[in-house]
Scaffold this active site. Sequence first.
Site, PDB file in Angstrom:
ATOM      1  N   ASP A  68      33.274  34.711  33.362  1.00 58.62           N
ATOM      2  CA  ASP A  68      33.997  33.509  32.950  1.00 58.62           C
ATOM      3  C   ASP A  68      34.364  33.717  31.483  1.00 58.62           C
ATOM      4  O   ASP A  68      33.477  33.807  30.624  1.00 58.62           O
ATOM      5  CB  ASP A  68      33.096  32.274  33.126  1.00 58.62           C
ATOM      6  CG  ASP A  68      33.816  30.982  32.764  1.00 58.62           C
ATOM      7  OD1 ASP A  68      34.794  31.034  31.987  1.00 58.62           O
ATOM      8  OD2 ASP A  68      33.391  29.930  33.258  1.00 58.62           O
ATOM      9  N   VAL A  69      35.656  33.799  31.186  1.00 58.43           N
ATOM     10  CA  VAL A  69      36.075  34.167  29.821  1.00 58.43           C
ATOM     11  C   VAL A  69      35.777  33.080  28.789  1.00 58.43           C
ATOM     12  O   VAL A  69      35.945  33.295  27.593  1.00 58.43           O
ATOM     13  CB  VAL A  69      37.581  34.543  29.761  1.00 58.43           C
ATOM     14  CG1 VAL A  69      37.872  35.774  30.599  1.00 58.43           C
ATOM     15  CG2 VAL A  69      38.473  33.359  30.148  1.00 58.43           C
ATOM     16  N   ASN A  95      44.757  37.895  30.507  1.00 61.18           N
ATOM     17  CA  ASN A  95      45.622  37.233  31.490  1.00 61.18           C
ATOM     18  C   ASN A  95      44.978  35.984  32.098  1.00 61.18           C
ATOM     19  O   ASN A  95      45.687  35.093  32.564  1.00 61.18           O
ATOM     20  CB  ASN A  95      45.962  38.257  32.587  1.00 61.18           C
ATOM     21  CG  ASN A  95      46.528  37.601  33.819  1.00 61.18           C
ATOM     22  OD1 ASN A  95      47.702  37.227  33.848  1.00 61.18           O
ATOM     23  ND2 ASN A  95      45.713  37.433  34.848  1.00 61.18           N
ATOM     24  N   TYR A 160      48.556  22.276  28.232  1.00 58.19           N
ATOM     25  CA  TYR A 160      48.864  23.685  28.517  1.00 58.19           C
ATOM     26  C   TYR A 160      49.727  24.282  27.393  1.00 58.19           C
ATOM     27  O   TYR A 160      49.467  25.395  26.929  1.00 58.19           O
ATOM     28  CB  TYR A 160      49.592  23.763  29.866  1.00 58.19           C
ATOM     29  CG  TYR A 160      49.879  25.158  30.363  1.00 58.19           C
ATOM     30  CD1 TYR A 160      48.848  26.011  30.732  1.00 58.19           C
ATOM     31  CD2 TYR A 160      51.200  25.616  30.496  1.00 58.19           C
ATOM     32  CE1 TYR A 160      49.118  27.290  31.211  1.00 58.19           C
ATOM     33  CE2 TYR A 160      51.472  26.893  30.977  1.00 58.19           C
ATOM     34  CZ  TYR A 160      50.431  27.728  31.333  1.00 58.19           C
ATOM     35  OH  TYR A 160      50.701  28.984  31.807  1.00 58.19           O
ATOM     36  N   LYS A 164      48.803  27.421  25.001  1.00 58.84           N
ATOM     37  CA  LYS A 164      49.617  28.648  24.961  1.00 58.84           C
ATOM     38  C   LYS A 164      50.258  28.856  23.580  1.00 58.84           C
ATOM     39  O   LYS A 164      50.447  30.004  23.160  1.00 58.84           O
ATOM     40  CB  LYS A 164      50.667  28.621  26.069  1.00 58.84           C
ATOM     41  CG  LYS A 164      50.077  28.742  27.487  1.00 58.84           C
ATOM     42  CD  LYS A 164      49.245  30.004  27.689  1.00 58.84           C
ATOM     43  CE  LYS A 164      48.928  30.273  29.163  1.00 58.84           C
ATOM     44  NZ  LYS A 164      48.061  31.433  29.364  1.00 58.84           N
TER      45      LYS A 164
HETATM   46  P1  NDP Z   1      46.567  32.653  39.112  1.00 61.69           P
HETATM   47  O1  NDP Z   1      45.975  31.288  39.213  1.00 61.69           O
HETATM   48  O2  NDP Z   1      47.277  33.218  40.259  1.00 61.69           O
HETATM   49  O3  NDP Z   1      45.420  33.680  38.651  1.00 61.69           O
HETATM   50  C1  NDP Z   1      44.618  33.358  37.550  1.00 61.69           C
HETATM   51  C2  NDP Z   1      43.513  34.380  37.412  1.00 61.69           C
HETATM   52  O4  NDP Z   1      42.723  33.998  36.275  1.00 61.69           O
HETATM   53  C3  NDP Z   1      42.591  34.415  38.611  1.00 61.69           C
HETATM   54  O5  NDP Z   1      42.173  35.748  38.864  1.00 61.69           O
HETATM   55  C4  NDP Z   1      41.413  33.552  38.171  1.00 61.69           C
HETATM   56  O6  NDP Z   1      40.249  33.950  38.875  1.00 61.69           O
HETATM   57  C5  NDP Z   1      41.347  33.908  36.681  1.00 61.69           C
HETATM   58  N1  NDP Z   1      40.648  32.903  35.890  1.00 61.69           N
HETATM   59  C6  NDP Z   1      40.896  31.576  35.796  1.00 61.69           C
HETATM   60  N2  NDP Z   1      40.004  30.987  34.998  1.00 61.69           N
HETATM   61  C7  NDP Z   1      39.168  31.974  34.560  1.00 61.69           C
HETATM   62  C8  NDP Z   1      38.030  32.001  33.715  1.00 61.69           C
HETATM   63  N3  NDP Z   1      37.545  30.896  33.139  1.00 61.69           N
HETATM   64  N4  NDP Z   1      37.432  33.195  33.498  1.00 61.69           N
HETATM   65  C9  NDP Z   1      37.885  34.317  34.072  1.00 61.69           C
HETATM   66  N5  NDP Z   1      38.963  34.361  34.881  1.00 61.69           N
HETATM   67  C10 NDP Z   1      39.576  33.186  35.116  1.00 61.69           C
HETATM   68  O7  NDP Z   1      47.504  32.610  37.821  1.00 61.69           O
HETATM   69  P2  NDP Z   1      48.789  33.482  37.399  1.00 61.69           P
HETATM   70  O8  NDP Z   1      48.665  34.877  37.861  1.00 61.69           O
HETATM   71  O9  NDP Z   1      49.988  32.702  37.708  1.00 61.69           O
HETATM   72  O10 NDP Z   1      48.601  33.380  35.820  1.00 61.69           O
HETATM   73  C11 NDP Z   1      48.082  34.407  35.023  1.00 61.69           C
HETATM   74  C12 NDP Z   1      48.384  34.063  33.589  1.00 61.69           C
HETATM   75  O11 NDP Z   1      49.789  33.907  33.426  1.00 61.69           O
HETATM   76  C13 NDP Z   1      47.765  32.756  33.098  1.00 61.69           C
HETATM   77  O12 NDP Z   1      47.321  32.914  31.776  1.00 61.69           O
HETATM   78  C14 NDP Z   1      48.919  31.785  33.155  1.00 61.69           C
HETATM   79  O13 NDP Z   1      48.768  30.712  32.282  1.00 61.69           O
HETATM   80  C15 NDP Z   1      50.078  32.688  32.778  1.00 61.69           C
HETATM   81  N6  NDP Z   1      51.381  32.232  33.189  1.00 61.69           N
HETATM   82  C16 NDP Z   1      51.630  31.934  34.506  1.00 61.69           C
HETATM   83  C17 NDP Z   1      52.884  31.475  34.881  1.00 61.69           C
HETATM   84  C18 NDP Z   1      53.194  31.096  36.281  1.00 61.69           C
HETATM   85  O14 NDP Z   1      54.262  30.488  36.515  1.00 61.69           O
HETATM   86  N7  NDP Z   1      52.385  31.416  37.271  1.00 61.69           N
HETATM   87  C19 NDP Z   1      53.957  31.330  33.893  1.00 61.69           C
HETATM   88  C20 NDP Z   1      53.590  31.700  32.560  1.00 61.69           C
HETATM   89  C21 NDP Z   1      52.356  32.137  32.239  1.00 61.69           C
HETATM   90  P3  NDP Z   1      38.964  33.011  39.080  1.00 61.69           P
HETATM   91  O15 NDP Z   1      39.485  31.637  39.424  1.00 61.69           O
HETATM   92  O16 NDP Z   1      38.208  33.690  40.165  1.00 61.69           O
HETATM   93  O17 NDP Z   1      38.222  33.035  37.781  1.00 61.69           O
END
Ligand code: NDP
Length: 263
Positions: A68-69, A95, A160, A164
């Site tokens: 958990d980051v 990410n 959000y 960001k």
């Molecule tokens: P997803 O929800 O598909 O994936 C998010 C990932 O982050 C998962 O693997 C999740 O795994 C992990 N995660 C979430 N919270 C934590 C935590 N506390 N510690 C460790 N891992 C964590 O998101 P996206 O792929 O869409 O997004 C990835 C990044 O891109 C994010 O930062 C998002 O804000 C950014 N972004 C996304 C956009 C979009 O339209 N989708 C647009 C612009 C930016 P788990 O829950 O198992 O921890």
Amino acid sequence: MNTFAGVDLHGRTALITGGGRGIGAATAFELARSGAVVALAARNEASVVDVARRLREKGYTAFAFRCDVTDTRQVRDLALSATEAMGRVDILVNNAGTASSNPLARISLQEWNHIMEVNATGTFLCTQAVFDQMVEHGWGRVVNVASIAGLEGGRYIAAYAAAKHAVVGFTRSVAAEADGTGVTVNAVCPGYVDTPLTDETIARIMRRTGISWHDAMRGVLETSGQSRLIRAEEVAEVILSLCAEEAGATNGQAIVLDGKDTP
Ligand code: NDP
């Protein structure tokens, strides 16, 4: 055509947070295909174990860790485990992230803190955990996955967008510290990407307003001025390009993927 097919990351190692799905998983495949050994982290261990297994099936070297980051101790352990497994961490892709949408009056302090902690504090903790070893080694790439919301505001995304914007400010400031060390720190700022996170956003809009999936999606694309959703692989390619040897002169930048295709 893969325009970044020429990037060679053989001999490099990469740690990708939020590597279990979406942009993180696509980035893991992109970096591994270019030769990097990769380590993936997320809270749901099964998700990163599965991505690492699929990478290994393709002949790549991949590791998976639960983290958990937002948790200082877990991030410290992740940095130690990833360094032990791969020898060092050359590339960090911050990410892991999460989103919410609410009008100002309905944003609870709990929601605000959670959005700030995952997106901004997580990026800070993970960068701090590996930055010194990159500087000591004289080479490193930190790529922070911010968002268009890191550069512009929008209705109902105050928490959000604030988080960001913090990621972009953090990127620019650490880039200044990294200047001249061989380490670069950049951000990517995509519009809406086709991932589970966007699926959740659409589902939330449908739940709250009762409109159809089609109308919710059209509304989302209209507010961001996009002609289509961006593919996770397109974001991964830009991340890859920032990790290239040749990208050493790009530092402290916020690269926008606006999803506005030219006709
Ligand atoms: P997803 O929800 O598909 O994936 C998010 C990932 O982050 C998962 O693997 C999740 O795994 C992990 N995660 C979430 N919270 C934590 C935590 N506390 N510690 C460790 N891992 C964590 O998101 P996206 O792929 O869409 O997004 C990835 C990044 O891109 C994010 O930062 C998002 O804000 C950014 N972004 C996304 C956009 C979009 O339209 N989708 C647009 C612009 C930016 P788990 O829950 O198992 O921890």
